[in-house]
Design an enzyme around this catalytic site. Sequence first.
Site, PDB file in Angstrom:
ATOM      1  N   SER A   1      -3.165  -5.611   3.475  1.00 52.83           N
ATOM      2  CA  SER A   1      -3.043  -6.695   4.458  1.00 52.83           C
ATOM      3  C   SER A   1      -1.865  -6.558   5.412  1.00 52.83           C
ATOM      4  O   SER A   1      -1.449  -7.544   6.021  1.00 52.83           O
ATOM      5  CB  SER A   1      -2.958  -8.047   3.736  1.00 52.83           C
ATOM      6  OG  SER A   1      -1.805  -8.121   2.912  1.00 52.83           O
ATOM      7  N   CYS A   2      -1.325  -5.352   5.589  1.00 46.77           N
ATOM      8  CA  CYS A   2      -0.204  -5.210   6.522  1.00 46.77           C
ATOM      9  C   CYS A   2      -0.624  -5.598   7.937  1.00 46.77           C
ATOM     10  O   CYS A   2       0.146  -6.217   8.682  1.00 46.77           O
ATOM     11  CB  CYS A   2       0.354  -3.795   6.496  1.00 46.77           C
ATOM     12  SG  CYS A   2      -0.835  -2.491   6.880  1.00 46.77           S
ATOM     13  N   GLY A   3      -1.860  -5.246   8.331  1.00 44.87           N
ATOM     14  CA  GLY A   3      -2.340  -5.612   9.666  1.00 44.87           C
ATOM     15  C   GLY A   3      -2.473  -7.106   9.832  1.00 44.87           C
ATOM     16  O   GLY A   3      -2.103  -7.663  10.871  1.00 44.87           O
TER      17      GLY A   3
END
Length: 226
Positions: free
Chosen positions: A55-57
């Site tokens: 979920s970095c984006g």
Amino acid sequence: MRTLILSLLLLVDLTTQAATLGFPALPGGGLVYKQVQSIRERRFADLVEQKTDFSCGAAALATILEKAYGAPLDEQAVIQGMLAHADPEIVRTQGFSMLDMKRYVESMGMRARGYRIEAAQLEQLKIPAIVLMEIRGYKHFVVLQRTQGEYVYVGDPALGHKRYALTEFAKGWNGIVFAVIGQGYDRGNPLLTPPEPLTARNRLDRFKPVRDAELMEFGFIQSDFF
């Protein structure tokens, strides 16, 4: 032993949370109380921290939408929104892509633009943007907050605020910046003034408001300012 472990846990918790501490004033005087920020809170100040491996984006996009546009969105809300326009199996194995972000942003009535620019031009970027870096063999989305001189200031959803030498940053960056454009942009948003590393003595130049002409270079239109 249980009491000792509990005490240690409480001590760790105190080091990661903000607190109001009292400091002695002049001799014979009372205490002066000051809000103290923990190192961890300083590291992630004004950033949305990622909670999952993929979920970095979503966290980077949530950071820009919340801090630059005032949208009341957290990481989970952005994940759910992007999953509506993405292949869940690909996301599970590869994470979100810039195309997923673009589709989600456009579903909100905003615009998304990708620009390929040289590292030497990054200082001309006047808005926070998302960039893809390769860090220790892993591709990772971060928020590019500001470039000043030979340093690039990055909001990393996993590591917090980071400062890279421009040459070092360029080695791990794919050369593309992803900008979110739309109404409600806060020209004085906190992403433009990232904190200096705790060991640094020099401060960023005093913040200067961004002019309309500078924003329009990156895809803003006149109606976005009203």
